[in-house]
Design an enzyme around this catalytic site. Structure first.
Site, PDB file in Angstrom:
ATOM      1  N   ARG A   1       8.800   3.540  11.511  1.00  0.00           N
ATOM      2  CA  ARG A   1       9.862   3.077  10.608  1.00  0.00           C
ATOM      3  C   ARG A   1      11.184   2.826  11.327  1.00  0.00           C
ATOM      4  NH1 ARG A   1       9.431   8.633   7.271  1.00  0.00           N
ATOM      5  NH2 ARG A   1       7.320   7.854   7.381  1.00  0.00           N
TER       6      ARG A   1
ATOM      7  N   ASP B   1       0.797  -1.235   0.000  1.00  0.00           N
ATOM      8  CA  ASP B   1       0.000   0.000   0.000  1.00  0.00           C
ATOM      9  C   ASP B   1       0.829   1.284   0.000  1.00  0.00           C
ATOM     10  OD1 ASP B   1       1.055  -0.056   2.558  1.00  0.00           O
ATOM     11  OD2 ASP B   1      -0.860   0.138   3.600  1.00  0.00           O
ATOM     12  N   HIS B   2       2.119   1.206   0.314  1.00  0.00           N
ATOM     13  CA  HIS B   2       2.911   2.417   0.537  1.00  0.00           C
ATOM     14  C   HIS B   2       3.657   2.928  -0.692  1.00  0.00           C
ATOM     15  CE1 HIS B   2       2.155   2.418   4.796  1.00  0.00           C
ATOM     16  NE2 HIS B   2       3.113   3.279   5.049  1.00  0.00           N
TER      17      HIS B   2
ATOM     18  N   ARG C   1      -1.605  12.693  10.024  1.00  0.00           N
ATOM     19  CA  ARG C   1      -0.392  13.457  10.336  1.00  0.00           C
ATOM     20  C   ARG C   1      -0.269  14.650   9.409  1.00  0.00           C
ATOM     21  NH1 ARG C   1       3.105   8.247  11.620  1.00  0.00           N
ATOM     22  NH2 ARG C   1       2.375   8.058  13.756  1.00  0.00           N
TER      23      ARG C   1
ATOM     24  N   SER D   1       5.994   7.872  12.698  1.00  0.00           N
ATOM     25  CA  SER D   1       5.954   6.558  12.082  1.00  0.00           C
ATOM     26  C   SER D   1       6.801   5.541  12.843  1.00  0.00           C
ATOM     27  CB  SER D   1       6.450   6.661  10.639  1.00  0.00           C
ATOM     28  OG  SER D   1       6.641   5.389  10.085  1.00  0.00           O
TER      29      SER D   1
ATOM     30  N   ASP E   1       3.681  -0.739  11.381  1.00  0.00           N
ATOM     31  CA  ASP E   1       3.214   0.586  10.999  1.00  0.00           C
ATOM     32  C   ASP E   1       2.603   1.215  12.241  1.00  0.00           C
ATOM     33  OD1 ASP E   1       2.407   2.213   8.249  1.00  0.00           O
ATOM     34  OD2 ASP E   1       1.021   2.572   9.897  1.00  0.00           O
TER      35      ASP E   1
END
Length: 797
Positions: free
Chosen positions: A689, A144-145, A491, A687, A209
């Site tokens: 990440r 999806d990213h 965000r 995030s 995520d």
């Protein structure tokens, strides 16, 4: 914190307690003529309900959770919150685990793992390097990213498949090899897919995520983590989490009119700020819960990430039951009814902090710019924008994202668009629409919402994250041009959506975005102000309406799921030669050398907010999420250097020249010079990440010293063998200068709760000694000593 007791009858959302299973109701459940099983045998037979339609071999295990809850309740001898029930219900050792909210580390057994494609690359590369043959729990990858919004759904999706072929091939191959379900590009956003297929009341799910808590809308404990945490769970290793505190949000009254579920979390974000939920689970309860749809609850939980919360959740109620039945999981709903007492808070349970919100009095909110906790009533935003010098003209309105892309969201936005079209009016601002999943896309197209939203001026984008995470090839303004956009996203950090630091991004509900896109200005309150039709007629929008769920069944759309094969032994073994420039197999990080860290250079002393977007930018850098060396070229390029207030411009202390942050880091590494970073409050917010931790480790970083950390980032740093340290006295931040050398002492006796010392050597020959705190436990100290959690896992095999 404010200690409060909740002494109320179980809320209207709970209903009357469901009786525990007895021989009589087992017979009823099995129908007339059923054999007289022993209760536990019948109970066990009844409990064999698949966790999802994709995993018939994995069953919902409420019985085990119930046993664990009873063990812990007897030990603690007090009522339990809902989040405690589910978290403690997944303890690896409920009889022996030390439990103290906010202090002890829990060892947990999550039920499943979900990964989005940007983070799944590194998670799967780490899993491959672990040497394990197959995942131990149900796991999925969601593409999806990596789909950039540019023209429209079909063209953008095809372009993404072409551009990201290397990554998609790797993820599909790795998924098949290691027993992971694979959702192809175009399937939809990970959190919407999880809500539709995998979340259910009482499940514990971890996802790579930060908006994984979206699943709390279905009464699950869904927690965002880094890829290394996911590897632990996929490897069958107990997963560690600091025992969360619990913040209660008691909802009373009823949502109505222009007020939406999004306004609940926008209000809470304004109260708690971006770090007010750190180390806590936010638990919603009270009679107002029943006026919120299941997907609305998910919206609220999703944005709990913006207050730093570990996760958020709602108690099981009829809204969740209806949603599960509508999404083909009626069997799980029926089983949840059997265990309803375990899926709601105990009467009289204690919260560490209590917030009360009367939904009947709540007004529509809009938060921003530049931070999601700057909350304003919509009625005030025009005046505030004028006073603050924010651009009033709305250039673009964007609805969708993992936070607000449900059937109900799209229906409420379409109801406003229809009113405008009936008067001959279209959007004055550009308008984009992102369906949350292929199922949502197909259903809103069938039911006419897509045509209405397109006719009013909307461009329908691919079922993906798109502009929400910076995947937006925006053409209407130049970089540096001051402008305003309004989104239904989560965000709005500087440059997050379009890479333009001058874009003023505001977060609100899809219906308010639609209204402001129609008006073309922030200075518009749809509750009181009028629009002007092309005919000159002035009219006021009626409050939005929209069905919670489609009256007919959902249209599943295209089949975009790849099942892992039953036998994966014949699947392709992944090698470095399979890759071109997007992916790279991992090399183990070096072990701790057993001594104190001497004369570390300060790579950068960061001024102010430093999110994971600042540390490891997204947007165009997403293409290198599977290539650690390439993506390390974005290390801290968004952070502000306190020395010169510049971005990506720091002094190389070996050459005296000012260069980019990653360039200086690489020069230090090449010359055998270790370094550290100094930062401010809530370092690493945003995030999940883990690249924000992998990159400094890869380029020679040893420690990060800050005033405070965001939860996920601190854990990610520990997992990669770095030292995340906090100033015992926050004012000591001021004692460190960019040209200092810093030694960290006491590492040979590193132990839980024992501070370390930093010796700061200034260029004039003087020194300062300061105390540094850490939150390492014994297991995490072993990660540091081994060089990383992955190294330690290999040592234990």
């Amino acid at each position: 914190m404010d200690k409060r007791w909740i002494n109320e009858e179980q809320s209207a959302s709970v209903g009357s307690p469901c009786p525990r299973v007895t021989p009589d109701n087992v017979t009823v459940a099995l129908g007339t003529g059923a054999r007289r099983f022993h209760v536990s045998a019948a109970f066990s037979a009844k409990a064999k309900v698949a966790m999802s339609r994709f995993e018939p071999g994995s069953s919902v295990n409420y019985e085990k959770m119930h046993e664990n809850i009873n063990i812990v309740r007897k030990r603690l001898n007090r009522p339990l919150t809902l989040s405690e029930k589910i978290v403690y219900g997944h303890l690896d050792n409920p009889a022996g685990q030390e439990i103290e909210r906010g202090r002890t580390y829990l060892r947990l057994r999550p039920d499943r793992v979900a990964m989005q494609d940007a983070t799944a690359q590194m998670a799967m590369l780490q899993f491959i390097s672990s040497g394990l043959p197959k995942v131990a729990v149900p796991s999925t990858i969601h593409c999806d990213h990596l789909i950039e919004a540019q023209i429209g759904a079909a063209q953008d999706l095809q372009r993404a498949k072409d551009v990201n072929q290397e990554v998609y091939n790797f993820l599909a191959t790795a998924a098949a090899k290691y027993g992971v379900g694979f959702w192809k590009p175009g399937s939809g956003i990970i959190h919407q897919i999880v809500l539709e297929n995998y979340a259910y009341p009482g499940v514990m799910l971890i996802g790579t995520d930060s908006h994984t808590p979206n699943g709390g809308g279905l009464g699950s404990i869904s927690i965002g983590v880094g890829g290394a945490d996911a590897v632990d769970v996929m490897a069958g290793i107990p997963w560690e989490l600091k025992c969360p505190k619990v913040i209660g949000v008691r909802l009373t009254g009823t949502l109505s009119g222009w007020t939406s579920p999004k306004d609940v979390i926008l209000k809470v974000a304004g109260i708690l700020t971006v770090k007010g939920g750190t180390g806590a689970i936010v638990e919603y309860h009270g009679p107002g819960v029943d006026s919120v749809s299941c997907t609305g609850m998910a919206t609220i939980c999703n944005m709990g990430a913006e207050i730093g919360a570990t996760t958020s959740l709602f108690p099981y109620n009829h809204r969740m039951k209806t949603y599960m039945e509508k999404t083909g999981r009626g069997e799980i709903a029926a089983l949840a009814d059997q265990f309803k007492d375990d899926l709601v808070p105990d009467k009289g349970c204690e919260y560490d902090q209590l917030i009360e919100i009367n939904l009947s009095e709540l007004k529509p909110h809009i938060n921003g710019p530049f931070t999601p906790d700057l909350a304003h009533p919509v009625s005030d935003i025009g005046a505030i924008a004028k006073k603050s010098g924010w651009p009033l003209e709305v250039k673009v309105g964007l609805i969708g994202s993992c936070t607000n892309s449900s059937y109900e969201d799209m229906g409420r936005a379409a109801s406003l668009a229809k009113q405008a079209l009936d008067k001959g009016l279209k959007c004055k601002a550009q308008f984009t629409v992102t369906p949350g999943s292929e199922q949502i896309r197909a259903t809103i197209e069938r039911d006419g919402y897509t045509k209405i939203l397109s006719d009013v001026g909307g461009v329908v984008l691919a079922n993906a994250c798109g502009p929400c995470i910076g995947q937006w090839d925006r053409k209407d303004v130049k970089k540096g041009e001051k402008n305003t956009i309004v989104t239904s996203y989560n965000r709005n950090f500087t440059a997050r959506n379009d890479a333009n630091p001058a874009t003023h991004a505001f977060v609100t509900s899809p219906e308010i975005v639609t209204a402001l896109a129609l008006a073309g200005t922030l200075n518009f309150n749809p509750e009181t102000d009028y629009l002007t039709a092309p005919s000159g007629e002035k009219f006021k929008l009626e409050p939005p309406t929209g069905d919670e769920l489609p009256s007919r069944d959902f249209d599943p759309g295209q089949d975009t799921y790849q099942h892992p094969p039953t036998d994966s032994s014949s699947q392709h073994n992944i090698k470095e030669t399979d890759f071109y420039n997007r992916l790279q197999l991992l090399e183990p990080f070096d072990k701790w050398h057993g001594k104190d860290l001497e004369d570390l250079r300060v790579l950068i002393k960061v001024k102010g907010k430093c999110t994971t977007d600042h540390i490891s930018a997204a947007g165009p850098w997403l293409k290198f999420r599977g290539h650690l060396d390439n993506i390390s070229n974005n290390l801290l390029i968004g952070a502000v250097n306190i020395e010169n207030d510049a971005v990506n411009k720091v002094k190389n202390q070996l050459t005296g020249e000012y260069e980019g942050v990653p360039d200086v880091a690489r020069h230090y590494k090449a010359n055998g010079v270790n370094w550290l970073v100094v930062g401010d409050e809530n370092y690493g917010e945003g995030s999940s990440r883990e690249h924000a931790a992998l990159e400094p480790r890869h380029l020679g970083g040893r420690a990060i010293i800050v005033k405070s950390f965001a939860r996920i980032h601190e854990t990610n740093l520990k997992k990669q063998g770095l030292l995340p340290l906090t100033f015992a006295d926050p004012s000591d931040y001021d004692k460190i200068h960019p040209d200092d050398k810093i030694s960290i002492t006491g590492l040979k006796s590193l132990s839980p709760g024992k501070p370390l010392t930093a010796v700061i050597k200034h260029s004039d020959g003087s020194q300062d000694r300061i105390s540094l705190n850490h939150t390492f436990n014994e297991t995490q100290i072993e990660w540091f000593q081994a060089g990383s959690a992955l190294n330690r896992m290999k040592e234990l095999q």
